[in-house]
Design a protein around this motif. Structure first.
Motif, PDB file in Angstrom:
ATOM      1  N   ARG A 878       0.947  -1.152  -0.015  1.00  0.00           N
ATOM      2  CA  ARG A 878      -0.044   0.030   0.061  1.00  0.00           C
ATOM      3  C   ARG A 878       0.976   1.444   0.016  1.00  0.00           C
ATOM      4  O   ARG A 878       0.543   2.188  -0.811  1.00  0.00           O
ATOM      5  CB  ARG A 878      -0.895  -0.112   1.071  1.00  0.00           C
ATOM      6  N   LEU A 879       1.916   1.222   0.681  1.00  0.00           N
ATOM      7  CA  LEU A 879       2.894   2.457   0.842  1.00  0.00           C
ATOM      8  C   LEU A 879       3.484   2.738  -0.329  1.00  0.00           C
ATOM      9  O   LEU A 879       3.903   3.989  -0.793  1.00  0.00           O
ATOM     10  CB  LEU A 879       3.639   2.090   2.101  1.00  0.00           C
ATOM     11  N   VAL A 880       4.077   1.482  -0.894  1.00  0.00           N
ATOM     12  CA  VAL A 880       5.090   1.749  -2.185  1.00  0.00           C
ATOM     13  C   VAL A 880       4.078   2.364  -3.307  1.00  0.00           C
ATOM     14  O   VAL A 880       4.707   2.876  -4.335  1.00  0.00           O
ATOM     15  CB  VAL A 880       5.794   0.385  -2.581  1.00  0.00           C
ATOM     16  N   SER A 881       2.936   1.860  -3.359  1.00  0.00           N
ATOM     17  CA  SER A 881       2.089   2.480  -4.526  1.00  0.00           C
ATOM     18  C   SER A 881       1.104   3.627  -4.256  1.00  0.00           C
ATOM     19  O   SER A 881       0.282   4.123  -5.144  1.00  0.00           O
ATOM     20  CB  SER A 881       1.167   1.230  -4.882  1.00  0.00           C
ATOM     21  N   ALA A 882       1.353   4.047  -2.989  1.00  0.00           N
ATOM     22  CA  ALA A 882       0.588   5.173  -2.628  1.00  0.00           C
ATOM     23  C   ALA A 882       1.476   6.676  -3.397  1.00  0.00           C
ATOM     24  O   ALA A 882       2.755   6.717  -3.467  1.00  0.00           O
ATOM     25  CB  ALA A 882       0.435   5.513  -1.213  1.00  0.00           C
ATOM     26  N   ARG A 883       0.632   7.498  -3.688  1.00  0.00           N
ATOM     27  CA  ARG A 883       1.125   8.915  -4.290  1.00  0.00           C
ATOM     28  C   ARG A 883       0.367   9.909  -3.710  1.00  0.00           C
ATOM     29  O   ARG A 883      -1.058   9.934  -3.690  1.00  0.00           O
ATOM     30  CB  ARG A 883       0.887   8.854  -5.802  1.00  0.00           C
ATOM     31  N   THR A 884       1.014  11.065  -3.329  1.00  0.00           N
ATOM     32  CA  THR A 884       0.204  12.329  -2.960  1.00  0.00           C
ATOM     33  C   THR A 884       0.246  13.251  -4.064  1.00  0.00           C
ATOM     34  O   THR A 884       1.488  13.652  -4.581  1.00  0.00           O
ATOM     35  CB  THR A 884       1.167  13.078  -1.575  1.00  0.00           C
ATOM     36  N   THR A 885      -0.785  13.822  -4.384  1.00  0.00           N
ATOM     37  CA  THR A 885      -0.761  14.519  -5.523  1.00  0.00           C
ATOM     38  C   THR A 885      -1.854  15.852  -5.333  1.00  0.00           C
ATOM     39  O   THR A 885      -2.448  15.985  -4.346  1.00  0.00           O
ATOM     40  CB  THR A 885      -1.308  13.838  -6.829  1.00  0.00           C
ATOM     41  N   LYS A 886      -1.669  16.809  -6.344  1.00  0.00           N
ATOM     42  CA  LYS A 886      -2.554  17.796  -6.093  1.00  0.00           C
ATOM     43  C   LYS A 886      -2.450  18.588  -4.947  1.00  0.00           C
ATOM     44  O   LYS A 886      -1.570  18.680  -4.425  1.00  0.00           O
ATOM     45  CB  LYS A 886      -3.954  17.312  -6.475  1.00  0.00           C
ATOM     46  N   ILE A 887      -3.566  19.200  -4.524  1.00  0.00           N
ATOM     47  CA  ILE A 887      -3.740  19.864  -3.178  1.00  0.00           C
ATOM     48  C   ILE A 887      -3.585  19.107  -2.229  1.00  0.00           C
ATOM     49  O   ILE A 887      -3.123  19.800  -1.051  1.00  0.00           O
ATOM     50  CB  ILE A 887      -4.940  20.843  -3.242  1.00  0.00           C
ATOM     51  N   ASP A 888      -3.536  17.972  -2.165  1.00  0.00           N
ATOM     52  CA  ASP A 888      -3.163  16.909  -0.850  1.00  0.00           C
ATOM     53  C   ASP A 888      -1.868  16.904  -0.412  1.00  0.00           C
ATOM     54  O   ASP A 888      -1.285  16.600   0.669  1.00  0.00           O
ATOM     55  CB  ASP A 888      -3.552  15.569  -1.543  1.00  0.00           C
ATOM     56  N   ILE A 889      -0.895  17.398  -1.346  1.00  0.00           N
ATOM     57  CA  ILE A 889       0.503  17.792  -0.917  1.00  0.00           C
ATOM     58  C   ILE A 889       0.597  18.814   0.265  1.00  0.00           C
ATOM     59  O   ILE A 889       1.409  18.639   0.990  1.00  0.00           O
ATOM     60  CB  ILE A 889       1.332  18.106  -2.269  1.00  0.00           C
ATOM     61  N   PHE A 890      -0.255  19.952   0.001  1.00  0.00           N
ATOM     62  CA  PHE A 890      -0.140  20.817   1.158  1.00  0.00           C
ATOM     63  C   PHE A 890      -0.566  20.154   2.323  1.00  0.00           C
ATOM     64  O   PHE A 890       0.042  20.409   3.359  1.00  0.00           O
ATOM     65  CB  PHE A 890      -1.058  22.064   0.661  1.00  0.00           C
ATOM     66  N   TYR A 891      -1.557  19.324   2.144  1.00  0.00           N
ATOM     67  CA  TYR A 891      -2.410  18.960   3.414  1.00  0.00           C
ATOM     68  C   TYR A 891      -1.449  17.747   3.983  1.00  0.00           C
ATOM     69  O   TYR A 891      -1.445  17.910   5.451  1.00  0.00           O
ATOM     70  CB  TYR A 891      -3.752  18.395   3.042  1.00  0.00           C
ATOM     71  N   GLU A 892      -0.539  17.037   3.358  1.00  0.00           N
ATOM     72  CA  GLU A 892       0.259  16.286   3.966  1.00  0.00           C
ATOM     73  C   GLU A 892       1.615  16.922   4.662  1.00  0.00           C
ATOM     74  O   GLU A 892       1.860  16.839   5.636  1.00  0.00           O
ATOM     75  CB  GLU A 892       0.922  15.147   2.862  1.00  0.00           C
ATOM     76  N   PHE A 893       1.912  18.031   4.011  1.00  0.00           N
ATOM     77  CA  PHE A 893       2.754  19.220   4.509  1.00  0.00           C
ATOM     78  C   PHE A 893       2.171  19.523   6.023  1.00  0.00           C
ATOM     79  O   PHE A 893       2.965  19.672   6.915  1.00  0.00           O
ATOM     80  CB  PHE A 893       2.977  20.135   3.542  1.00  0.00           C
ATOM     81  N   LEU A 894       0.985  19.834   5.679  1.00  0.00           N
ATOM     82  CA  LEU A 894       0.479  20.421   7.163  1.00  0.00           C
ATOM     83  C   LEU A 894       0.460  19.259   8.431  1.00  0.00           C
ATOM     84  O   LEU A 894       1.008  19.702   9.316  1.00  0.00           O
ATOM     85  CB  LEU A 894      -1.142  20.985   6.813  1.00  0.00           C
ATOM     86  N   THR A 895       0.195  18.308   7.991  1.00  0.00           N
ATOM     87  CA  THR A 895       0.175  16.874   8.777  1.00  0.00           C
ATOM     88  C   THR A 895       1.596  16.713   9.462  1.00  0.00           C
ATOM     89  O   THR A 895       1.950  16.673  10.639  1.00  0.00           O
ATOM     90  CB  THR A 895      -0.206  15.509   8.152  1.00  0.00           C
ATOM     91  N   SER A 896       2.611  16.873   8.523  1.00  0.00           N
ATOM     92  CA  SER A 896       4.177  16.737   9.119  1.00  0.00           C
ATOM     93  C   SER A 896       4.467  17.798  10.030  1.00  0.00           C
ATOM     94  O   SER A 896       5.191  17.682  10.902  1.00  0.00           O
ATOM     95  CB  SER A 896       5.065  16.502   7.830  1.00  0.00           C
ATOM     96  N   GLU A 897       4.067  19.144   9.508  1.00  0.00           N
ATOM     97  CA  GLU A 897       4.469  20.176  10.142  1.00  0.00           C
ATOM     98  C   GLU A 897       3.758  20.173  11.696  1.00  0.00           C
ATOM     99  O   GLU A 897       4.716  20.425  12.651  1.00  0.00           O
ATOM    100  CB  GLU A 897       3.726  21.693   9.639  1.00  0.00           C
ATOM    101  N   ARG A 898       2.683  19.651  11.788  1.00  0.00           N
ATOM    102  CA  ARG A 898       1.905  19.666  13.029  1.00  0.00           C
ATOM    103  C   ARG A 898       2.710  18.419  13.918  1.00  0.00           C
ATOM    104  O   ARG A 898       2.644  18.697  15.274  1.00  0.00           O
ATOM    105  CB  ARG A 898       0.592  19.196  12.848  1.00  0.00           C
ATOM    106  N   LEU A 899       2.990  17.434  13.356  1.00  0.00           N
ATOM    107  CA  LEU A 899       3.966  16.290  14.059  1.00  0.00           C
ATOM    108  C   LEU A 899       5.387  16.660  14.059  1.00  0.00           C
ATOM    109  O   LEU A 899       6.093  15.770  14.802  1.00  0.00           O
ATOM    110  CB  LEU A 899       3.680  14.954  13.238  1.00  0.00           C
ATOM    111  N   GLY A 900       5.749  17.922  13.615  1.00  0.00           N
ATOM    112  CA  GLY A 900       7.325  18.166  13.699  1.00  0.00           C
ATOM    113  C   GLY A 900       8.077  17.331  12.928  1.00  0.00           C
ATOM    114  O   GLY A 900       9.355  17.060  13.329  1.00  0.00           O
ATOM    115  N   LEU A 901       7.460  16.803  11.884  1.00  0.00           N
ATOM    116  CA  LEU A 901       8.265  15.975  10.777  1.00  0.00           C
ATOM    117  C   LEU A 901       8.788  16.700   9.728  1.00  0.00           C
ATOM    118  O   LEU A 901       8.368  17.831   9.267  1.00  0.00           O
ATOM    119  CB  LEU A 901       7.453  14.886  10.340  1.00  0.00           C
ATOM    120  N   ASP A 902       9.999  16.324   9.170  1.00  0.00           N
ATOM    121  CA  ASP A 902      10.771  16.834   8.323  1.00  0.00           C
ATOM    122  C   ASP A 902      10.520  16.169   6.789  1.00  0.00           C
ATOM    123  O   ASP A 902      10.939  16.536   5.656  1.00  0.00           O
ATOM    124  CB  ASP A 902      12.366  17.120   8.243  1.00  0.00           C
TER     125      ASP A 902
END
Length: 967
Positions: A878-902
């Motif tokens: 599931r992970l190797v075939s997952a792709r983050t695209t479109k505006i979801d790139i920002f929302y994944e960035f937001l998730t990482s930001e809140r969790l303190g991830l780079d």
């Protein structure tokens, strides 16, 4: 234009002879999906559409049969069969098909005898004998092997659905697993074996129980009976009757399968990342041995009796009152469908239709909408209305009929029809972005026998319908031959209580693995390389001249855009913003009314939304990029010049209070409130709302001031669309209103989950034949990013999906529920806590069994290396075939930001996945879940529950409805 018949040569490159088979396919000029439609020699239809966005494929296998085809004496059969299709074949789902076969035959014969018995004691004895034989057969049964197969190949969305005309099986698979998927499905559809029957029957009955409190299901069944009184659409439901559910026939199911599950009655629908030439050759390789049916012609029925006068009926149920109306229409493949679609949008397009502007915008009713239901044999046009407080259902009907009269007079704007076409094109672009959306279109076309050329050209045909033609059609269509169902609140006296059957749990046999599964596990496929989002390269971060941070993602696919103004505060900081967002939909400016604004946005093919969640607020604009500058100017003008309207505000308050009252009547909504109250406390995201008195005392100018004040608060801008970076930044500088120096946003006061460190029971009242129940544990465990991989595999192994321990034990082995899962929740912010929950919906008299067995598997989790291997493999693929695209790139960035991830959250999991062992899962479960105290959260009727058993668990706290909802 004439269909083109093209040739495609399948070049498999798999050791085939030089003379590769040629596959003919049909395409349609102008088809943006570039669909290829094949028909194999045995009649199997195959729809293929390539979409390279991510290395995954949505697959549907649609059978042209549904509840319409059920024998009248065993309704619900098509739906039964759908469930049984997950039980395996002679190759999987069993460890000894030969030894099992005679026992399954005996069970079949015993059911044939059982269904004819009427004496309660004789039935009880016969069922006990069925249960006994089933126990012997179960030693050869490997439950959930199909789900193990799907997990092994990395499938998601493993499911199926049954309706009037269709039974459809769904999978979302990685693009490198087509061969394995086809091999499994071909065996499944040719060689289905019915096993694990009595426990699955009970799961289906639990599904029926859930529907008892769904008034929408009852409404549709009632109005269908009035529309089609001598057709199966009206005489039988998909779920079936109580009597038939408890008296099934395996023989009838086999006969049904053998008749309808034939290649010349089936379509394979695929959309995603694949080579169509190779894919069709693979499908032919595995499915070509499937023998066509001699007779798969759909049944015909007597003509419907004339419907020339209005007919009314009334039903009762626990949920909010409403009224449905309907007129008969032609079947789905009739060209009348074009006019009906246009008619639907003129009346109720969600923004600028007659219902939208005249009834919903002006708040003459709580809400009203209309739309078509087009089936293979017949269709209907529905109107649905919900009354305001103190309003009668008859008044709602009169108001809706008055709008029909306006339509028949042509009393709607001249520009509405071209605006509808604009928005249909926009919706089509959006649909093409989704593999699921594409595949859904294929299924509908196949089941309803709609020629693909007719489907592709529908928008073009609709665009040519004139206002005069539409009005003439409306006058002929909306006659006095309509039906009405008034749904009033009350207790349905026809509902019967069914006692739980005496089922001996069947063994899970989770350490057993068939050779077929081993072969799939060992199959060599070309690996997909993981590709995780790179926030620096996949998204551009810049500032406008006004110093606003702008997050930019380019859309290279179509002419759609999304623009979001993102604020780091939500209702937990100030609950008035939620009301402001609701109010904004009903007011205009000093220059344009609310209705004018709605029409203008719709004309532009754009729309906006304002969403206030617990800890952030967004104002979003989206639609056709070519009209973004005008749409943005309109939105900015609305926010800055929204005109307070006391009369409109008072109506909004009325709707809000009515919505709150209606929420208490829905079992599912009520339980969401109860769970949130029980885990967060009195102040939570659902109850933290302005009180009735606050609403009535507040000057509406307060809300327009809040909206205008957003321009003064710090925020970020997110853009996804085809414009260049500089163009977007320039447009924002020119049009977006913001202060030179932005103020800090209001401080959030988060709704945090409470600790649950002692056994206790919280129960709230709801009169139903079933309960909703969750067990909740929270000891304040801190989030550790290094544990995420372990938690992800644990969730796959134990908690969720049909391959998880919970599903196997609660549903597959015991038939205790249709809906059962568990979840270990990690926080969205790094400084917050983790917690664990279980969930089940079950019959009242099964509550004790559910509690006992949940505790059993929690305190001594079943351990299986084979099951663990499959779970880990599923997560990996599931992970190797997952792709983050479109505006979801920002929302994944937001998730990482809140969790303190780079890095992305998925990359964090994948980095540690290889190191996860079964012992890690066992240790994690023992440390955090086993032998822990739980808060039992129950929604149900305690008069029908074993309260003494609950008292033994811990102190019981009885909550009133008013406590749970906060009003």
């Amino acid at each position: 234009m004439r269909l083109k018949l093209l040739l495609a040569i399948a070049a498999m490159g798999l050791g085939m002879s030089a003379h590769a088979k040629e596959y003919k396919y049909v395409t349609v000029p102008g088809d943006m999906m570039q669909t290829r439609i094949y028909t194999l020699d045995n009649g199997l239809r195959v729809y293929l559409s390539v979409n390279k966005e991510k290395p995954r494929i949505q697959t549907y296998i649609a059978v042209r049969t549904g509840s319409k085809n059920d024998p009248a004496e065993t309704t619900g059969l098509a739906h039964y069969l759908e469930h049984l299709m997950f039980k395996g074949t002679k190759q999987f789902g069993t460890n000894n098909p030969e030894a099992e076969a005679s026992l399954l035959a005996e069970i079949e014969q015993r059911y044939e005898a059982y269904r004819k018995l009427t004496d309660p004691e004789a039935r009880k004895k016969a069922y006990h004998e069925i249960d006994s034989v089933s126990q012997v057969a179960a030693q050869y049964f490997i439950p959930n092997e199909y789900d193990k197969l799907m997990a092994t190949i990395g499938a998601e969305g493993t499911n199926a659905y049954t309706s009037n005309d269709v039974t459809c099986y769904t999978e979302d698979i990685p693009s490198n697993e087509i061969d394995n998927w086809a091999k499994i499905q071909a065996d499944r559809f040719q060689n289905m074996v019915i096993r694990g029957f009595h426990t699955e029957l009970e799961a289906v009955y639990e599904e029926y129980n859930i529907g008892l409190t769904s008034d929408s299901r009852k409404l549709f069944a009632t109005i269908s009976k009035m529309l089609w009184p001598n057709h199966p659409y009206g005489t039988q439901t998909t779920i079936g009757t109580q009597e038939h559910l408890k008296n099934p026939s395996i023989t009838n199911i086999k006969n049904y399968f053998n008749k309808w599950y034939r290649p010349n009655n089936v379509a394979i629908c695929m959309a995603g990342d694949f080579d169509p030439d190779k894919t069709i050759a693979t499908i032919d390789k595995y499915f070509s041995t499937w023998k066509p049916g001699a007779d798969v012609k759909q049944p015909t029925f007597a003509p419907l009796p004339a419907l020339t006068q209005p007919k009314d009926t009334t039903i009762v149920g626990p949920e909010a009152e409403r009224v449905w109306m309907a007129w008969r229409a032609k079947q789905a493949n009739a060209l009348q469908a074009d006019t009906l679609q246009l008619l639907e949008d003129v009346l109720s397009n969600g923004r600028a239709g007659l219902f939208d502007l005249d009834l919903n915008q002006t708040m003459k009713v709580q809400r009203a909408n209309g739309g078509t239901e087009l089936l293979r044999d017949h269709g209907a046009f529905f109107l649905m209305g919900t009354p305001k407080q103190g309003q009668s259902l008859e008044e709602v009907r009169s108001l809706m009929l008055a709008e029909i009269e306006k339509l028949k007079k042509g009393d709607f704007p001249e520009n509405l029809l071209p605006s509808i076409i604009n928005n249909k094109k926009r919706s089509h672009y959006q649909l093409l972005e989704s593999n699921e959306g594409r595949a859904d279109m294929f299924v509908n076309a196949f089941i309803n026998e709609v020629d693909w050329k007719q489907e592709v050209e529908s928008i073009n045909r609709i665009s040519k319908i004139t206002k005069q033609e539409l009005v003439a059609f409306a006058n002929n269509f909306f006659t006095n031959g309509y039906v009405t169902v008034f749904k009033k609140q009350g207790v349905d006296s026809l509902q019967k209580k069914i006692d739980k059957p005496a089922i001996t749990p069947i063994p899970a046999n989770r350490d057993m693995v068939s050779q077929f599964v081993k072969d799939i596990q060992n199959a060599q496929v070309e690996p997909i390389q993981p590709k995780f989002v790179d926030f620096k390269n996949d998204m551009t971060t810049l500032s406008t001249k006004k110093k606003l941070p702008l997050y930019y993602v380019k859309n290279n696919d179509n002419g759609l855009f999304e623009l979001v103004f993102f604020y780091n505060f939500g209702k937990s900081a100030d609950n008035r913003y939620e009301m402001a967002a609701d109010y904004l939909r009903y007011i205009g400016t000093d220059k344009m009314s609310a209705s004018d604004l709605r029409q203008k946005f719709y004309e532009l093919g754009c729309d906006w939304s304002m969403n206030v969640s617990a800890e952030n607020t967004t104002v979003a604009l989206y639609g056709l990029s070519e009209n973004m500058p005008q749409a943005l100017a309109l939105l900015e003008d609305l926010l800055q010049h929204a005109k307070a309207d006391k009369e409109a505000y008072d109506k909004v308050v009325g709707l809000t209070l009515k919505n709150r009252s209606d929420a208490k009547k829905s079992q599912g909504v009520y339980f969401n409130y109860l769970y949130t109250y029980a885990t967060v406390g009195k102040r939570n995201r659902m109850t933290d709302v302005m009180s009735e008195q606050q609403l009535k005392d507040t000057d509406p100018q307060v809300f327009t001031d809040l909206l205008k004040g957003l321009a003064n608060l710090k925020h970020r801008v997110v853009y996804y669309g085809p414009m260049a970076e500089k163009e977007v930044a320039g447009l924002l500088d020119k049009t977006h209103v913001s202060a030179k120096k932005l103020a800090d946003v209001p401080q959030n006061k988060p709704y945090l989950e409470q600790l649950a460190t002692t056994n206790e029971v919280l129960i709230a009242p709801y009169d139903a034949k079933n309960i909703y129940m969750r067990m909740y544990h929270n000891e304040g465990r801190n989030w550790n990013p290094e544990d995420e991989a372990v938690i992800e595999v644990f969730d796959e192994y134990f908690c969720s999906g049909m391959n998880g321990i919970v599903f196997q034990e609660m549903r597959e082995a015991r038939g205790l529920a249709y809906n059962a899962y568990a979840a270990y929740r990690t926080p969205s912010w790094k400084d917050r806590k983790e917690f664990f929950l279980t969930h089940i919906i079950t019959q009242n008299d099964k509550m004790n069994d559910c509690i006992a067995h949940f505790n059993e598997i929690l305190n001594e989790m079943p351990v299986s290396q084979a099951a663990f291997n499959i779970a880990k493999e599923a997560v990996t693929k599931r992970l190797v075939s997952a792709r983050t695209t479109k505006i979801d790139i920002f929302y994944e960035f937001l998730t990482s930001e809140r969790l303190g991830l780079d890095k992305s959250y998925n990359e964090l999991i994948y980095k540690n996945l290889d190191k996860v062992t079964l012992q890690d899962i066992v240790n994690f479960e023992k440390a955090n879940i086993a032998n822990k105290p739980y808060r039992y959260i129950i929604l149900g009727d305690e008069k029908q529950l074993d309260m003494k058993a609950l008292e033994k668990i811990g102190p019981i706290k009885r909550l009133t409805t008013e406590e749970v909802f906060g009003y």
